[in-house]
Design an enzyme around this catalytic site. Sequence first.
Site, PDB file in Angstrom:
ATOM      1  N   CYS A 220       0.647  -1.159  -0.184  1.00  0.00           N
ATOM      2  CA  CYS A 220       0.152  -0.106   0.005  1.00  0.00           C
ATOM      3  C   CYS A 220       0.770   1.277   0.148  1.00  0.00           C
ATOM      4  O   CYS A 220       1.769   1.286   0.577  1.00  0.00           O
ATOM      5  CB  CYS A 220      -0.946   0.071   1.247  1.00  0.00           C
ATOM      6  SG  CYS A 220      -2.208  -1.251   1.167  1.00  0.00           S
ATOM      7  N   GLY A 222       0.477   1.231  -3.389  1.00  0.00           N
ATOM      8  CA  GLY A 222       0.355   0.706  -4.330  1.00  0.00           C
ATOM      9  C   GLY A 222       1.146   1.012  -5.722  1.00  0.00           C
ATOM     10  O   GLY A 222       1.091   0.523  -6.885  1.00  0.00           O
ATOM     11  N   GLY A 223       2.305   1.895  -5.245  1.00  0.00           N
ATOM     12  CA  GLY A 223       3.314   2.083  -6.139  1.00  0.00           C
ATOM     13  C   GLY A 223       4.013   0.864  -7.030  1.00  0.00           C
ATOM     14  O   GLY A 223       4.161   1.013  -8.062  1.00  0.00           O
ATOM     15  N   ASP A 276       8.371  -4.259  -0.189  1.00  0.00           N
ATOM     16  CA  ASP A 276       8.845  -3.000   0.169  1.00  0.00           C
ATOM     17  C   ASP A 276       8.470  -2.941   1.693  1.00  0.00           C
ATOM     18  O   ASP A 276       8.180  -1.525   1.986  1.00  0.00           O
ATOM     19  CB  ASP A 276       8.361  -1.958  -0.843  1.00  0.00           C
ATOM     20  CG  ASP A 276       8.847  -0.393  -0.507  1.00  0.00           C
ATOM     21  OD1 ASP A 276       9.854  -0.276   0.122  1.00  0.00           O
ATOM     22  OD2 ASP A 276       8.259   0.458  -0.977  1.00  0.00           O
ATOM     23  N   LYS A 305      15.690  -1.551   4.220  1.00  0.00           N
ATOM     24  CA  LYS A 305      15.728  -0.379   4.926  1.00  0.00           C
ATOM     25  C   LYS A 305      17.082  -0.400   5.854  1.00  0.00           C
ATOM     26  O   LYS A 305      17.216  -1.462   6.655  1.00  0.00           O
ATOM     27  CB  LYS A 305      14.711  -0.005   5.679  1.00  0.00           C
ATOM     28  CG  LYS A 305      13.300  -0.311   5.001  1.00  0.00           C
ATOM     29  CD  LYS A 305      13.031   0.485   3.871  1.00  0.00           C
ATOM     30  CE  LYS A 305      11.744   0.213   3.058  1.00  0.00           C
ATOM     31  NZ  LYS A 305      11.595   0.558   2.100  1.00  0.00           N
TER      32      LYS A 305
HETATM   33  C1  LIG Z   1       7.257   1.826   2.117  1.00  0.00           C
HETATM   34  S1  LIG Z   1       5.570   1.308   2.494  1.00  0.00           S
HETATM   35  C2  LIG Z   1       5.259   0.425   0.887  1.00  0.00           C
HETATM   36  C3  LIG Z   1       4.890   1.341  -0.165  1.00  0.00           C
HETATM   37  C4  LIG Z   1       4.558   0.719  -1.839  1.00  0.00           C
HETATM   38  N1  LIG Z   1       5.635  -0.068  -2.065  1.00  0.00           N
HETATM   39  C5  LIG Z   1       4.286   1.684  -2.814  1.00  0.00           C
HETATM   40  O1  LIG Z   1       5.020   1.665  -3.697  1.00  0.00           O
HETATM   41  O2  LIG Z   1       2.986   2.491  -2.499  1.00  0.00           O
HETATM   42  C6  LIG Z   1       5.769   0.007   3.453  1.00  0.00           C
HETATM   43  C7  LIG Z   1       4.443  -0.654   3.722  1.00  0.00           C
HETATM   44  O3  LIG Z   1       4.564  -2.108   4.135  1.00  0.00           O
HETATM   45  C8  LIG Z   1       3.509  -2.283   5.083  1.00  0.00           C
HETATM   46  N2  LIG Z   1       3.870  -3.312   5.877  1.00  0.00           N
HETATM   47  C9  LIG Z   1       4.977  -3.162   6.826  1.00  0.00           C
HETATM   48  N3  LIG Z   1       5.016  -4.483   7.707  1.00  0.00           N
HETATM   49  C10 LIG Z   1       4.110  -5.269   6.929  1.00  0.00           C
HETATM   50  C11 LIG Z   1       3.753  -6.582   7.289  1.00  0.00           C
HETATM   51  N4  LIG Z   1       4.281  -7.275   8.254  1.00  0.00           N
HETATM   52  N5  LIG Z   1       2.959  -7.268   6.562  1.00  0.00           N
HETATM   53  C12 LIG Z   1       2.089  -6.595   5.535  1.00  0.00           C
HETATM   54  N6  LIG Z   1       2.638  -5.179   5.109  1.00  0.00           N
HETATM   55  C13 LIG Z   1       3.451  -4.783   5.941  1.00  0.00           C
HETATM   56  C14 LIG Z   1       2.906  -1.018   5.656  1.00  0.00           C
HETATM   57  O4  LIG Z   1       1.702  -1.225   5.921  1.00  0.00           O
HETATM   58  C15 LIG Z   1       3.204  -0.067   4.556  1.00  0.00           C
HETATM   59  O5  LIG Z   1       2.148   0.015   3.563  1.00  0.00           O
END
Ligand SMILES: C[S@@+](CC[C@H](N)C(=O)[O-])C[C@H]1O[C@@H](n2cnc3c(N)ncnc32)[C@H](O)[C@@H]1O
Length: 352
Positions: A220, A222-223, A276, A305
């Site tokens: 999320c 969604g990029g 991500d 990260k």
């Molecule tokens: C940096 S954002 C992702 C951005 C996404 N790649 C984009 O381009 O829109 C990191 C995401 O990882 C999710 N996240 C972190 N830990 C998670 C887990 N254990 N399971 C599922 N999602 C997780 C967070 O909710 C967050 O939306």
Amino acid sequence: MAGLLAYCRAGFESDLANELQEKAAQRQIFGFPRLKPNSGFVLFECYQAEDARPLAEALPLSEVIFSRQQFACLASLTSLDPADRISPILTACADFPLCGDLRVEYPDTTEGRELSKFCRKFAVPLRQALRKAGKLTHKENASKPVLFAFFTDGQHLHLGVAEPDAISPHPLGIMRLKTPADAPSRSSLKLDEAIQTFLSEAEQQSRLQSGMQGVDLGACPGGWTYQLVRRGLFVQAVDNGAMAPSLMESGQVRHYAEDGFKFRPKKKNVHWLVCDMVEQPVRVARLMADWVRDGWCKEAIFNLKLPMKRRFETVQQAQNCIEEAMAGQAYRLVAKHLYHDREEITLHLFKK
Ligand SMILES: C[S@@+](CC[C@H](N)C(=O)[O-])C[C@H]1O[C@@H](n2cnc3c(N)ncnc32)[C@H](O)[C@@H]1O
């Protein structure tokens, strides 16, 4: 001063320096890094000047995580006279091989960028002079070395050469991409850059085909999913957050509000796993290796990260973790600090 000059994101000089020191030593080439914090580059000076080109050959750009661009630095000029910078450059280049192209560049820093106009203008007479002196082919020649003139200010310059297939084709080693108007987030560019960096065009055509299945962990808004969808893939997007409605309307995305560390697809028909999630690098690395090793996906592109300090060590721990998990399997792992990455690096893992 002869050695390997490598560009990096400002603030990552000590990570690049640690990496160069370790990887040069593994190749039995010894020296020490010269660096200034936030300068945007590192010069790894070889104890033996004649080691500079062999080091550049033994340590190509694709194998240096924190380097954006690099060349074998063969001469450094100081106190250049603004009235005639060209004559000392020609003298310094006397022993250089015949080159097929010229790059006049500068560090990607606030001060460095002030040199951009100067470098663009200076490239014209320098190119002419180098051609006249027989140091540059009359027409660009992609099979010959590239001559680099890297200004750190109007008076200081590093000169060197690089093999054309060992460098980034982009000015300053930066792949400039525009965020598509309909992309749900700017981080979309990270996956776009990763795909274009890790896969040749032919590989993208055969390995990122319309109709393939993908999984996006931490998807999320969604990029990253967007990049897969626009290439025609069907995506299982895993995240507790909300996905951009435009992506859901594509009909190619299924959203699972689940924990990315526990999620597994119903069928083993997934080609691409992308991830991500903001989590401990070692934990993400282990998860990616498990997916690839156990056949849950064929290839994975993921972000790690990094902490503010000891970033190279953190990357090494994550790589060791993957090595351990993949023991006995033939695989390829490439890691890069991409232009669109900030405190993170991007990796590509697949079984051969
Ligand atoms: C940096 S954002 C992702 C951005 C996404 N790649 C984009 O381009 O829109 C990191 C995401 O990882 C999710 N996240 C972190 N830990 C998670 C887990 N254990 N399971 C599922 N999602 C997780 C967070 O909710 C967050 O939306």
